[in-house]
Design an enzyme around this catalytic site. Sequence first.
Site, PDB file in Angstrom:
ATOM      1  N   HIS A   1      -6.541  -7.023  -0.285  1.00 55.06           N
ATOM      2  CA  HIS A   1      -6.652  -5.601  -0.574  1.00 55.06           C
ATOM      3  C   HIS A   1      -5.790  -5.243  -1.790  1.00 55.06           C
ATOM      4  O   HIS A   1      -4.723  -5.812  -1.994  1.00 55.06           O
ATOM      5  CB  HIS A   1      -6.205  -4.772   0.632  1.00 55.06           C
TER       6      HIS A   1
ATOM      7  N   HIS B   1       0.816  -1.225   0.000  1.00 52.88           N
ATOM      8  CA  HIS B   1       0.000   0.000   0.000  1.00 52.88           C
ATOM      9  C   HIS B   1       0.846   1.270   0.000  1.00 52.88           C
ATOM     10  O   HIS B   1       0.325   2.360  -0.275  1.00 52.88           O
ATOM     11  CB  HIS B   1      -0.909   0.049   1.231  1.00 52.88           C
TER      12      HIS B   1
ATOM     13  N   ASP C   1      -4.621 -12.532   3.873  1.00 56.58           N
ATOM     14  CA  ASP C   1      -5.828 -12.001   4.491  1.00 56.58           C
ATOM     15  C   ASP C   1      -7.088 -12.248   3.666  1.00 56.58           C
ATOM     16  O   ASP C   1      -8.178 -11.791   4.032  1.00 56.58           O
ATOM     17  CB  ASP C   1      -5.681 -10.502   4.784  1.00 56.58           C
TER      18      ASP C   1
ATOM     19  N   ASP D   1      -3.032 -10.491  -2.228  1.00 54.86           N
ATOM     20  CA  ASP D   1      -3.566  -9.956  -0.985  1.00 54.86           C
ATOM     21  C   ASP D   1      -5.039  -9.600  -1.199  1.00 54.86           C
ATOM     22  O   ASP D   1      -5.449  -9.254  -2.309  1.00 54.86           O
ATOM     23  CB  ASP D   1      -2.775  -8.704  -0.589  1.00 54.86           C
TER      24      ASP D   1
END
Length: 416
Positions: free
Chosen positions: A234, A195, A319, A232
């Site tokens: 996200h 990120h 995740d 991931d």
Amino acid sequence: MELQTFRLPYFAGCRYFQRHSILRRQFCTKRSGFSISCSYSLDKDPNLLIEKLTGARVIYSVAPAMGHNQEAHPESHLRVPAIVSALEKAELTSKFRGSEIIELQNFKPASVDDIANVHAKAYVAGLEKAMDQASEQGIIYIDGSGPTYATATTFQESLVAAGAGITLVNSVVAASKCTQNPPVGFALIRPPGHHAIPKGPMGFCVFGNVAIAARHAQLVHGLKRVFIIDFDVHHGNGTNDAFYDDPDIFFLSTHQDGSYPGTGKIDEIGHGDGEGTTLNLPLPGGSGDISMRTVFDEVIVPSAQRFKPDIILVSAGYDAHVLDPLASLQFTTGTYYTLASNIKELAKDLCGGRCVFFLEGGYNLDSLSYSVTDSFRAFLGEKSLASEFDNPSILYEEPSTKVKQAIQRVKHIHSL
């Protein structure tokens, strides 16, 4: 834990090892209730290092960032130790497997120049200065979204995390020059990185570890074409932004539609010279093993085959697991085993086996540690033990129609 006194060099190939011996002392380390198995000395035989690398199936590095922690925060200092403990319990470390599995220890942190290949120098300098404030206050927030925190050790430990990834790239590249079956690398590191945007931190992430390693592979090893897979839950917006106009780095992200940070729309495909080398595939909530197997076969494989990479790097976020508290996909430990096995084979087919995984998310310590452990089994070509952990009774029907529609749309956009 000492992580700054030894670094594998920027390898030129097999002959390097025949000319140079590297001194390493036997040591064991313990920190906060977990241990790392003893390393071996390489001072007696200058050929031992290359023999160890070419004979290994898995090499990994550990950078747990024990000082970078906020109580009750999901991205905590318990994450990497949980993985290491699970690997030891499963007897998947060099202590039990000898030269088949190698932990690279005492690697050098990334330099500021390494970081500046991806991030703005003003951000890097500002973060270093902010450590004084963190020392006084204990915890500071360096980004309002996420939220991303920092302690007095965050800057240095983030350099160590990036250095761990760089060291693995060096090692895998070196081994690939001497064997057709180099080991898979796995950087068990934090803070995570995907990120972190070029201008600053974001979403628990400080420096873009996989992006930094990608630039290193290009600049130091001449591996021009880098294929990055991010599974991931996200969207890896930082990696996305770093290479959005770069035709030589293909960024492919699968992520839950509508999840943090809200980026990664299916029509975000790159810009200018980089148009077509960014592929984003948002998956509807509830997508799981069947969905991801289809995505791999119909999207990831043809994208990689057409791009013809020199190395594959993986932002390995765990995740998307059904037990993870921060999202609502239905990946299982078995899903991650299949991904690890398939990506390893893809790298073998397309780029001489050069492949390095980088830990990103994963916040349920049990599903995180079991899934990484089963990924190691996949790298070794051993049977998955996911059935000992996964509970099929908690799964529900995947949104197959929506998944199929998303896959067909991304295939149309990218002419797959």
